[in-house]
Design an enzyme around this catalytic site. Structure first.
Site, PDB file in Angstrom:
ATOM      1  CB  SER A  12     -98.762  -9.103 -36.788  1.00  0.00           C
ATOM      2  OG  SER A  12     -99.676  -9.512 -35.781  1.00  0.00           O
ATOM      3  CG  HIS A  37    -100.581  -5.128 -37.986  1.00  0.00           C
ATOM      4  ND1 HIS A  37    -101.341  -4.297 -38.788  1.00  0.00           N
ATOM      5  CD2 HIS A  37    -101.332  -6.245 -37.808  1.00  0.00           C
ATOM      6  CE1 HIS A  37    -102.489  -4.889 -39.089  1.00  0.00           C
ATOM      7  NE2 HIS A  37    -102.522  -6.075 -38.493  1.00  0.00           N
ATOM      8  CG  ASP A  39    -103.342  -8.519 -35.849  1.00  0.00           C
ATOM      9  OD1 ASP A  39    -103.975  -7.888 -36.717  1.00  0.00           O
ATOM     10  OD2 ASP A  39    -102.245  -9.071 -36.074  1.00  0.00           O
ATOM     11  CG  MET A  41    -107.958 -10.814 -33.050  1.00  0.00           C
ATOM     12  SD  MET A  41    -107.353 -12.457 -33.474  1.00  0.00           S
ATOM     13  CE  MET A  41    -106.059 -12.032 -34.659  1.00  0.00           C
ATOM     14  CG  HIS A  70    -106.384  -5.580 -38.284  1.00  0.00           C
ATOM     15  ND1 HIS A  70    -105.895  -6.759 -38.813  1.00  0.00           N
ATOM     16  CD2 HIS A  70    -107.661  -5.479 -38.717  1.00  0.00           C
ATOM     17  CE1 HIS A  70    -106.838  -7.340 -39.540  1.00  0.00           C
ATOM     18  NE2 HIS A  70    -107.922  -6.591 -39.490  1.00  0.00           N
ATOM     19  CG  MET A  72    -109.713  -8.558 -37.055  1.00  0.00           C
ATOM     20  SD  MET A  72    -108.290  -9.663 -37.010  1.00  0.00           S
ATOM     21  CE  MET A  72    -107.097  -8.606 -36.182  1.00  0.00           C
ATOM     22  CG  MET A 141    -108.367  -9.163 -43.798  1.00  0.00           C
ATOM     23  SD  MET A 141    -107.037  -8.757 -42.647  1.00  0.00           S
ATOM     24  CE  MET A 141    -106.533 -10.371 -42.065  1.00  0.00           C
ATOM     25  N   GLY A 146    -108.080 -13.872 -37.751  1.00  0.00           N
ATOM     26  CA  GLY A 146    -108.252 -14.598 -36.489  1.00  0.00           C
ATOM     27  C   GLY A 146    -106.968 -15.205 -35.962  1.00  0.00           C
ATOM     28  CG  ASP A 177    -103.100  -8.464 -41.557  1.00  0.00           C
ATOM     29  OD1 ASP A 177    -102.185  -9.258 -41.265  1.00  0.00           O
ATOM     30  OD2 ASP A 177    -103.853  -7.945 -40.710  1.00  0.00           O
ATOM     31  N   GLY A 179     -99.945 -14.165 -44.180  1.00  0.00           N
ATOM     32  CA  GLY A 179     -99.163 -15.041 -45.048  1.00  0.00           C
ATOM     33  C   GLY A 179     -98.060 -14.363 -45.844  1.00  0.00           C
ATOM     34  N   GLY A 199     -96.504 -11.487 -39.429  1.00  0.00           N
ATOM     35  CA  GLY A 199     -96.359 -11.965 -38.058  1.00  0.00           C
ATOM     36  C   GLY A 199     -95.327 -13.059 -37.989  1.00  0.00           C
ATOM     37  CB  SER A 200     -95.517 -16.689 -38.689  1.00  0.00           C
ATOM     38  OG  SER A 200     -96.362 -16.505 -39.786  1.00  0.00           O
TER      39      SER A 200
HETATM   40  C1  DX5 Z   1    -104.806 -12.191 -38.741  1.00  0.00           C
HETATM   41  C2  DX5 Z   1    -104.022 -10.952 -38.361  1.00  0.00           C
HETATM   42  C3  DX5 Z   1    -102.674 -10.864 -38.985  1.00  0.00           C
HETATM   43  C4  DX5 Z   1    -101.759 -11.999 -38.597  1.00  0.00           C
HETATM   44  C5  DX5 Z   1    -100.697 -12.139 -39.636  1.00  0.00           C
HETATM   45  O1  DX5 Z   1    -106.092 -12.060 -38.263  1.00  0.00           O
HETATM   46  O2  DX5 Z   1    -104.743  -9.804 -38.761  1.00  0.00           O
HETATM   47  O3  DX5 Z   1    -102.075  -9.618 -38.714  1.00  0.00           O
HETATM   48  O4  DX5 Z   1    -101.179 -11.822 -37.357  1.00  0.00           O
HETATM   49  O5  DX5 Z   1     -99.939 -13.251 -39.297  1.00  0.00           O
HETATM   50  P1  DX5 Z   1     -99.061 -14.034 -40.356  1.00  0.00           P
HETATM   51  O6  DX5 Z   1     -98.107 -13.039 -40.945  1.00  0.00           O
HETATM   52  O7  DX5 Z   1     -98.403 -15.077 -39.523  1.00  0.00           O
HETATM   53  O8  DX5 Z   1    -100.004 -14.579 -41.398  1.00  0.00           O
HETATM   54 ZN    ZN Z   2    -103.829  -7.726 -38.696  1.00  0.00          ZN
END
Ligand code: DX5
Ligand code: ZN
Length: 228
Positions: A12, A37, A39, A41, A70, A72, A141, A146, A177, A179, A199-200
């Site tokens: 992400s 990916h 995101d 928002m 994605h 949101m 999710m 967020g 998606d 953690g 992401g992280s």
């Molecule tokens: C949350 C996003 C995810 C997020 C995942 O709303 O949809 O894609 O960036 O980030 P990590 O992998 O750090 O949980």
């Molecule tokens: Zn996402």
């Protein structure tokens, strides 16, 4: 895009360097990611505000793999055409974004993209029973949407297992998606997920000037799913 159930890692770019998306995308693709990916928002459906269609159009030429967007956003239907025109290969909208998810999935496909439905942690698997013949992806999710960097919600592993059974032979990806780490990835892969958004977990420890950790991180997540 040919359908298969092999494990795909989708970093992400919410965790990337926002001043250097082109370089970051090049780096994660060179590091072996499968999809990218994005995101989006809206500061309303989720308490954070990120990427509109012009940003997606700007980064599109840098993505050689798959652009997985994605949304949101609520309401989402008014924005589907713009994200499709920006070059999204897959557009995922939330079931919780409005009362007409069936229409939303039709609209995504009518705009030439693959259609994904995302489920918040509180939403049960059976809610998408009547969408199964019109979608290409279900996004489970495993954090509340967020923000990046949140803790994986383990109750969602059972939801993945239920969805895998409901899907049967249909060509529908199950995406996770939130953690995702080398510790959580094997749990969801074993339950039936094939697309792992991280992401992280991918960007940690690295930067545009030091992208080597991206490869280490992607390889560690992939290897963890192969050891099961
Ligand atoms: C949350 C996003 C995810 C997020 C995942 O709303 O949809 O894609 O960036 O980030 P990590 O992998 O750090 O949980
Ligand atoms: Zn996402």
């Amino acid at each position: 895009m040919v359908f298969d159930r092999s494990i795909k890692i989708a970093p992400s770019i919410l965790s990337a360097d926002f001043a250097n998306f082109g370089a970051e995308i090049q780096a994660i693709e060179a590091a072996g990611c499968d999809w990218v990916h994005v995101d989006a928002m809206d500061g309303h459906f989720v308490p954070n505000l990120t990427f509109g269609p012009p940003l997606c159009a700007a980064i599109r030429p840098h993505i050689k793999t798959v652009m997985d967007v994605h949304l949101m956003i609520a309401p989402v239907d008014p924005y589907i055409e713009a994200y499709a025109k920006a070059g999204a290969d897959i557009i995922t909208a939330h079931l919780e974004a409005g009362p007409h998810a069936h229409r939303t999935m039709q609209a995504i496909r009518a705009n030439g993209a693959k259609a994904g439905i995302a489920l918040n942690p509180a939403t049960p698997a059976h809610e998408i029973e009547y969408l199964l013949d019109m979608i290409d992806l279900v996004c489970v999710m495993t954090v509340n949407p967020g923000f990046g960097g949140q803790k994986f919600i383990t109750s969602q592993i059972d939801k993945v297992r239920q969805l895998r059974q409901m899907i049967g032979d249909r060509p529908i990806h199950i995406e996770i998606d939130g953690g995702v780490t080398p510790l959580t990835a094997p749990l969801v892969a074993e339950a039936g997920a094939d697309v792992l958004v991280a992401g992280s977990g991918v960007f940690k420890g690295g930067s545009v000037s030091n992208p080597a950790p991206y490869k280490t991180n992607i390889s560690a997540i992939r290897a963890a799913t192969e050891e099961r």
